[in-house]
Design an enzyme around this catalytic site. Structure first.
Site, PDB file in Angstrom:
ATOM      1  N   ASP A  84       2.675   7.366  -8.949  1.00  0.00           N
ATOM      2  CA  ASP A  84       2.634   7.662  -7.515  1.00  0.00           C
ATOM      3  C   ASP A  84       3.678   8.749  -7.283  1.00  0.00           C
ATOM      4  OD1 ASP A  84       2.202   7.538  -4.743  1.00  0.00           O
ATOM      5  OD2 ASP A  84       3.774   6.030  -4.500  1.00  0.00           O
ATOM      6  N   GLU A 120      -2.019   9.390  -8.318  1.00  0.00           N
ATOM      7  CA  GLU A 120      -2.557   9.354  -6.958  1.00  0.00           C
ATOM      8  C   GLU A 120      -2.638  10.772  -6.409  1.00  0.00           C
ATOM      9  OE1 GLU A 120      -2.201   6.157  -3.663  1.00  0.00           O
ATOM     10  OE2 GLU A 120      -0.481   7.489  -3.424  1.00  0.00           O
ATOM     11  N   ASP A 145       7.172   2.232  -4.165  1.00  0.00           N
ATOM     12  CA  ASP A 145       6.660   3.310  -5.011  1.00  0.00           C
ATOM     13  C   ASP A 145       6.149   2.773  -6.351  1.00  0.00           C
ATOM     14  OD1 ASP A 145       7.631   5.709  -3.317  1.00  0.00           O
ATOM     15  OD2 ASP A 145       9.427   4.493  -3.588  1.00  0.00           O
TER      16      ASP A 145
END
Length: 178
Positions: free
Chosen positions: A18, A78, A150
């Site tokens: 991420d 992502e 996160d």
């Protein structure tokens, strides 16, 4: 006559990322068939007082170290969302570029998933909240501590990749009919 035992299912190790310039979450899972196992997760933090190139180097060096340590077979990142702050979006894009490049430089295949696809794969709805995603990540990966959102998001990206990978594999084997 002996019956043939089913073929052993391969275990695939995946690194979910991420990306962010300030905090980049990462998570490593293994998938064997439809079973998932948590290996490790964490957050790469960069110093906001440093220059952008220096922060990107920290991100690259740390991701490279994780790739060497955990030897993932595949990675998933992502996709970037665009917000009103163009500068913030550009910086996120820089971090995302590093997150895509680090595994590619080690010949690790990289997949990309949007936030809605990740939420849909993990929670069952593309409009899930962060709390719902974290709860499902903990349910799907017992033992994951999720100290930061996160890291939970990165594990969710890895879970999403595992689900999509399993679906593609089933289609390829002809186990799913159109």
């Amino acid at each position: 006559m002996l019956s043939a035992s089913p073929p052993a299912q391969a275990t695939v190790r995946m690194l979910g990322i991420d990306p962010g310039l300030r905090f980049t979450g990462w998570g490593v899972i293994e998938a064997t068939g439809n079973r998932l196992r948590h290996i490790a997760d964490g957050v790469i933090a960069t110093d906001s007082t440093e220059s952008v190139p220096a922060r990107l180097r920290v991100l690259h060096d740390t991701l490279t170290s994780l790739l060497v340590t955990y030897h993932p077979d595949e990675a998933a990142v992502e996709e970037t969302y665009v917000n009103r702050n163009g500068t913030a979006t550009l910086k996120l894009g820089y971090a995302r570029g590093v997150a895509l490049l680090a595994p590619a430089l080690r010949n690790v295949p990289v997949a990309e998933y949007g936030a809605k696809a990740v939420k849909l794969a993990v929670v069952g709805t593309g409009g899930a909240t962060k709390d719902q995603v974290q709860m499902m990540v903990q349910r799907l990966l017992p033992g994951a501590t999720l100290k930061r959102a996160d890291a939970a998001d990165a594990l969710a990206v890895a879970i999403c990749h595992a689900h999509h990978r399993a679906s593609r594999s089933a289609w390829a084997r002809g186990a799913v009919m159109a």
